[in-house]
Design an enzyme around this catalytic site. Structure first.
Site, PDB file in Angstrom:
ATOM      1  N   SER A  47       0.833  -1.205   0.000  1.00 21.86           N
ATOM      2  CA  SER A  47       0.000   0.000   0.000  1.00 21.86           C
ATOM      3  C   SER A  47       0.873   1.263   0.000  1.00 21.86           C
ATOM      4  CB  SER A  47      -0.952  -0.048   1.201  1.00 21.86           C
ATOM      5  OG  SER A  47      -2.045   0.816   1.038  1.00 21.86           O
ATOM      6  N   ASP A 192      -5.981  -3.886  -2.118  1.00 18.63           N
ATOM      7  CA  ASP A 192      -4.899  -3.500  -1.213  1.00 18.63           C
ATOM      8  C   ASP A 192      -4.172  -4.707  -0.609  1.00 18.63           C
ATOM      9  OD1 ASP A 192      -3.571  -2.515   1.269  1.00 18.63           O
ATOM     10  OD2 ASP A 192      -4.568  -0.638   0.762  1.00 18.63           O
TER      11      ASP A 192
END
Length: 303
Positions: A47, A192
């Site tokens: 991320s 993610d």
């Protein structure tokens, strides 16, 4: 040899955790690492950590990264789709149909531009294994290490866009639309990396592997023994606590007392992952928090 000021440039491997906007604190920690004469050889991230890892792999130093982020208007990443239906809750229809409030295209475009400025576009522009990025494949229920795992999808790892990999790793569920990646067996929904591994320290630091060089991880939270209790009084706080717990669960099982000594913990619990309307004061606060956390780490770290 213990770390101290004045040490000749020494190669280390770096791992950077996810944490959304709290990622500004990573830059502060990296500044302190560089100031002490260390240089990253291999990097990995999830991320927000994947953004930092990609920039380092492309050749950006911490001062350049701070300038890039200082000049950046974070709200440009909030690229909502145009609404034909003019009523307040229309945007939530996009969550239902498109699986996210924002497209994520502006984030990918920004990363692509910054990497291209250093002559880097695909994984083939970097030495093998220098950059690894974590994403989550929801269609197949598995963690993805990019570019390594792309062969499983019939995709050549070297030809794959690094900006696209970062975009995949940053697809916070329901916030950014997931990336739909075509492969030999159909379309795969990628989100993610923090859903399955928010802090991939295990890539470089495993008990059964001989370490090639020292590994330093930077984690955007306090260690397990200092973690603040979640305050849950409404649905938003419940979602936040759910996502934080979920993304930390896999990695907290891996991080033992033995591994903790190689991790810079940055207690960012007061900052929100999706606080895109960040003030300059808050940015500087995060930079400084990262720097001070790294400074504290180096008082006791040795290798």
């Amino acid at each position: 040899m213990s770390s101290s000021l004045g040490v000749a440039a020494m190669k280390i491997d770096g791992v950077f955790s996810g944490g959304g906007i709290k990622g500004f604190a990573l830059i502060g920690a990296i500044q302190e690492i560089e100031r002490r004469g260390f240089q990253f050889e291999r990097v990995a991230g999830t991320s927000a950590g994947s953004i930092v890892a990609a920039l380092i792999a492309a050749g950006y130093g911490s001062s350049e990264m701070e300038q890039l982020l200082d000049e950046l208007d974070l709200t440009k990443f909030l690229d909502a789709r145009k609404m034909i239906i003019p009523f307040p809750f229309a945007k939530w229809l996009f969550v239902y149909w498109k699986l996210g409030l924002y497209k994520g295209n502006e984030l990918e475009k920004w990363i692509e531009e910054k990497l291209a400025a250093k002559g880097v576009r695909t994984f083939s522009d970097l030495p093998p294994q220098n950059l690894r990025i974590i994403a989550s494949d929801l269609s197949n229920g598995r963690l993805m290490v990019l570019p390594d795992d792309l062969v499983k999808y019939g995709i050549s790892p070297g030809s794959f866009s690094i900006a696209k990999a970062v975009r995949m790793s940053c697809s916070i569920p329901y916030f950014f639309e997931p990336v739909k990646m075509k492969s030999m067996d159909g379309v795969n929904v990628i989100v993610d990396g923090g859903v399955l591994s928010n802090f991939p320290m295990w890539l470089f630091d495993r008990d059964n592997l001989q370490k090639v060089r020292p590994v330093i991880g930077i984690k955007l939270s306090a260690n397990e023994y200092e973690h603040e209790k979640h305050q849950i009084k409404n649905a938003i706080q419940l979602f936040g606590a759910l996502f934080e717990t979920m993304k930390d669960a896999h990695d907290s099982r891996y991080i033992s007392r033995k591994h903790e000594k190689n991790i810079i913990f940055i207690p960012t619990e007061g900052a929100l992952t999706i606080e895109f309307h960040l003030t300059e004061e808050k940015k500087q606060e995060l930079f400084e928090l990262g720097r001070k956390s790294a400074e504290k780490f180096f008082k006791s770290w040795c290798y």
